[in-house]
Design a protein around this motif. Structure first.
Motif, PDB file in Angstrom:
ATOM      1  N   VAL A 231       1.063  -1.691  -0.477  1.00  6.48           N
ATOM      2  CA  VAL A 231      -0.017   0.305  -0.320  1.00  6.48           C
ATOM      3  C   VAL A 231       0.879   1.013  -0.151  1.00  6.48           C
ATOM      4  CG1 VAL A 231      -1.510   2.054   1.611  1.00  6.48           C
ATOM      5  CG2 VAL A 231      -1.588  -1.275   1.108  1.00  6.48           C
ATOM      6  N   ASP A 232       2.104   0.948   0.312  1.00  3.80           N
ATOM      7  CA  ASP A 232       2.657   2.386   0.637  1.00  3.80           C
ATOM      8  C   ASP A 232       3.305   2.532  -0.662  1.00  3.80           C
ATOM      9  OD1 ASP A 232       2.094   2.774   3.242  1.00  3.80           O
ATOM     10  OD2 ASP A 232       3.606   2.172   4.387  1.00  3.80           O
TER      11      ASP A 232
ATOM     12  N   LYS B  42       1.219   4.331  -2.584  1.00  5.24           N
ATOM     13  CA  LYS B  42       0.658   5.695  -2.308  1.00  5.24           C
ATOM     14  C   LYS B  42       2.376   6.214  -3.200  1.00  5.24           C
ATOM     15  CE  LYS B  42      -1.910   4.824   1.493  1.00  5.24           C
ATOM     16  NZ  LYS B  42      -2.163   5.523   3.299  1.00  5.24           N
TER      17      LYS B  42
ATOM     18  N   LEU C  96       1.414   6.836  -6.589  1.00  5.88           N
ATOM     19  CA  LEU C  96       0.147   7.612  -6.700  1.00  5.88           C
ATOM     20  C   LEU C  96       0.808   8.999  -7.178  1.00  5.88           C
ATOM     21  CD1 LEU C  96      -3.057   8.232  -7.463  1.00  5.88           C
ATOM     22  CD2 LEU C  96      -3.271   7.660  -6.188  1.00  5.88           C
ATOM     23  N   GLU C  97       1.687   9.583  -6.113  1.00  2.64           N
ATOM     24  CA  GLU C  97       2.374  10.724  -4.963  1.00  2.64           C
ATOM     25  C   GLU C  97       2.953  10.933  -6.735  1.00  2.64           C
ATOM     26  OE1 GLU C  97       2.155  14.180  -3.670  1.00  2.64           O
ATOM     27  OE2 GLU C  97       0.537  12.636  -3.040  1.00  2.64           O
TER      28      GLU C  97
ATOM     29  N   ARG D  89       1.770  12.157  -9.558  1.00  5.79           N
ATOM     30  CA  ARG D  89       0.729  13.619  -8.872  1.00  5.79           C
ATOM     31  C   ARG D  89       1.506  14.542  -9.603  1.00  5.79           C
ATOM     32  NH1 ARG D  89      -3.112  12.989  -4.045  1.00  5.79           N
ATOM     33  NH2 ARG D  89      -3.260  11.042  -5.620  1.00  5.79           N
TER      34      ARG D  89
END
Length: 99
Positions: A71-72, A75, A78-79, A82
């Motif tokens: 999950v980390d 994330k 994804l960051e 972004r």
């Protein structure tokens, strides 16, 4: 994660075999009417859950750590995506304002 799942399944199957033996030996009740098979499965689930909770604590913690790491990473990816989009958008806006 697969190891933990297989270990839980093994505990359930072990409980299922023991409960089945106890029911057919007459030690445990047979259930109501034709519910014998369902009774054995449900009783096995109820008994195997706390056994798994206690017996597989270390394995569950290992699986939890693996999930948190995945999950980390997701994330972080994804960051990063972004941030790349923000930089591209800012660059496009800056070029549009100067021309």
């Amino acid at each position: 994660m697969l190891r933990y799942t297989l270990m839980r399944l093994g505990i359930f199957v072990g409980c299922l075999v023991v409960i089945w033996g106890l029911v057919y030996a007459g030690v445990a009740p047979r259930g109501l009417g034709d519910s014998n098979g369902m009774w054995i499965v449900l009783l096995s689930l109820v008994i195997s859950a706390p056994i798994s909770f206690v017996a597989l604590r270390k394995e569950r913690d290992r699986a939890s750590v693996q999930i948190v790491q995945k999950v980390d990473r997701a994330k972080a990816n994804l960051e990063a995506n972004r941030n790349q989009e923000d930089v591209a958008d800012d660059t496009a806006r800056a070029q549009g304002q100067t021309t």
